[in-house]
Design a protein around this motif. Structure first.
Motif, PDB file in Angstrom:
ATOM      1  N   VAL A 117       0.875  -1.165   0.000  1.00 18.69           N
ATOM      2  CA  VAL A 117       0.000   0.000   0.000  1.00 18.69           C
ATOM      3  C   VAL A 117       0.915   1.217   0.000  1.00 18.69           C
ATOM      4  CG1 VAL A 117      -1.817   1.277   1.194  1.00 18.69           C
ATOM      5  CG2 VAL A 117      -1.820  -1.235   1.224  1.00 18.69           C
ATOM      6  N   PHE A 118       0.878   1.954  -1.100  1.00 24.61           N
ATOM      7  CA  PHE A 118       1.735   3.115  -1.286  1.00 24.61           C
ATOM      8  C   PHE A 118       1.191   4.329  -0.534  1.00 24.61           C
ATOM      9  CE2 PHE A 118       2.043   0.405  -5.000  1.00 24.61           C
ATOM     10  CZ  PHE A 118       3.404   0.320  -5.208  1.00 24.61           C
ATOM     11  N   GLN A 119       2.048   5.315  -0.315  1.00 23.93           N
ATOM     12  CA  GLN A 119       1.626   6.555   0.335  1.00 23.93           C
ATOM     13  C   GLN A 119       0.437   7.179  -0.384  1.00 23.93           C
ATOM     14  OE1 GLN A 119       4.673   9.512   1.089  1.00 23.93           O
ATOM     15  NE2 GLN A 119       6.189   7.926   1.496  1.00 23.93           N
ATOM     16  N   GLU A 120       0.451   7.154  -1.711  1.00 22.02           N
ATOM     17  CA  GLU A 120      -0.589   7.829  -2.498  1.00 22.02           C
ATOM     18  C   GLU A 120      -1.660   6.868  -3.006  1.00 22.02           C
ATOM     19  OE1 GLU A 120       2.543   6.273  -5.049  1.00 22.02           O
ATOM     20  OE2 GLU A 120       2.692   7.675  -3.371  1.00 22.02           O
ATOM     21  N   SER A 121      -1.800   5.706  -2.417  1.00 19.14           N
ATOM     22  CA  SER A 121      -2.824   4.691  -2.726  1.00 19.14           C
ATOM     23  C   SER A 121      -2.587   3.938  -4.028  1.00 19.14           C
ATOM     24  CB  SER A 121      -4.236   5.265  -2.761  1.00 19.14           C
ATOM     25  OG  SER A 121      -4.516   6.035  -1.646  1.00 19.14           O
ATOM     26  N   ALA A 122      -2.283   4.613  -5.135  1.00 19.45           N
ATOM     27  CA  ALA A 122      -1.997   3.981  -6.424  1.00 19.45           C
ATOM     28  C   ALA A 122      -3.092   3.015  -6.863  1.00 19.45           C
ATOM     29  CB  ALA A 122      -0.640   3.282  -6.395  1.00 19.45           C
ATOM     30  N   LEU A 123      -4.323   3.497  -6.875  1.00 16.32           N
ATOM     31  CA  LEU A 123      -5.438   2.686  -7.350  1.00 16.32           C
ATOM     32  C   LEU A 123      -5.502   2.720  -8.877  1.00 16.32           C
ATOM     33  CD1 LEU A 123      -8.115   3.862  -4.774  1.00 16.32           C
ATOM     34  CD2 LEU A 123      -6.729   1.791  -4.703  1.00 16.32           C
ATOM     35  N   PHE A 124      -6.147   1.719  -9.453  1.00 20.53           N
ATOM     36  CA  PHE A 124      -6.323   1.676 -10.904  1.00 20.53           C
ATOM     37  C   PHE A 124      -7.459   2.631 -11.269  1.00 20.53           C
ATOM     38  CE2 PHE A 124      -4.834  -2.777  -9.980  1.00 20.53           C
ATOM     39  CZ  PHE A 124      -3.555  -2.593 -10.479  1.00 20.53           C
TER      40      PHE A 124
END
Length: 177
Positions: free
Chosen positions: A84-91
């Motif tokens: 889980v990245f700091q910036e969420s990185a959702l599709f």
């Protein structure tokens, strides 16, 4: 190495910055902390396979994922690590539901240990499942990213400041889970 669940001894050099880090951890919750710019995210990226160390070794659950001496580097998608990245990185092209189920669908049935419906309930995502991820608050995005990572039943979960966007209630729920 020592036989711990996660072991690493890595070096990564960038212009103006050298990361030299070693650790060995048993299963459980472990926090890595330090000042901004100290290499925490770089270390997580090395463990996840997104950044290749210049030298060293990374072992998870007795499997060598990276070794500069043997020139082994397991690709990120085969490491079975949730991130889980700091910036969420959702599709952005997928709904909340499709994001949550993405890794679950790619995980072989025999390796599935998590029921996505339980994660959806735990993280209060049911009302968001049909929505676009582009219309979520920061806390909602973090909850979706966490559900997506957990739904793939990873053997190791890396969280890069995942609780910073969440309210106190969800911080406690996630830490307890």
């Amino acid at each position: 190495m020592s036989g711990a669940f996660l072991e690493f001894n890595v070096t990564k050099r960038f212009p103006g910055f050298d990361l030299e880090c070693r650790g060995a951890f048993e299963p459980g919750i472990t926090a890595i902390f330090g000042p901004s710019g100290s290499g925490k995210t770089t270390l997580l990226n090395c463990i996840a396979g997104l950044t290749r160390p210049d030298s060293g070794e990374i072992v998870v659950d007795d499997e060598v994922l990276y070794s500069s001496s043997t020139r082994k580097s397991v690709p990120p998608e085969r490491r079975r690590i949730g991130y889980v990245f700091q910036e969420s990185a959702l599709f952005p092209n997928m709904s909340v539901g499709d994001n949550v189920l993405y890794g679950y669908r790619l995980t072989p049935e025999a390796r599935r240990k998590t029921d996505p419906s339980q994660l959806i309930d735990l993280l209060d995502l049911a009302s968001l499942m049909g929505r676009s991820v582009l219309n979520l608050s920061g806390g909602e995005r973090q909850r979706v990213a966490l559900a997506r990572a957990l739904a793939s039943s990873p053997r190791l979960l890396l969280l890069d400041e995942p609780l910073s966007s969440l309210d106190i209630t969800f911080r406690g729920v996630i830490i307890e889970y």
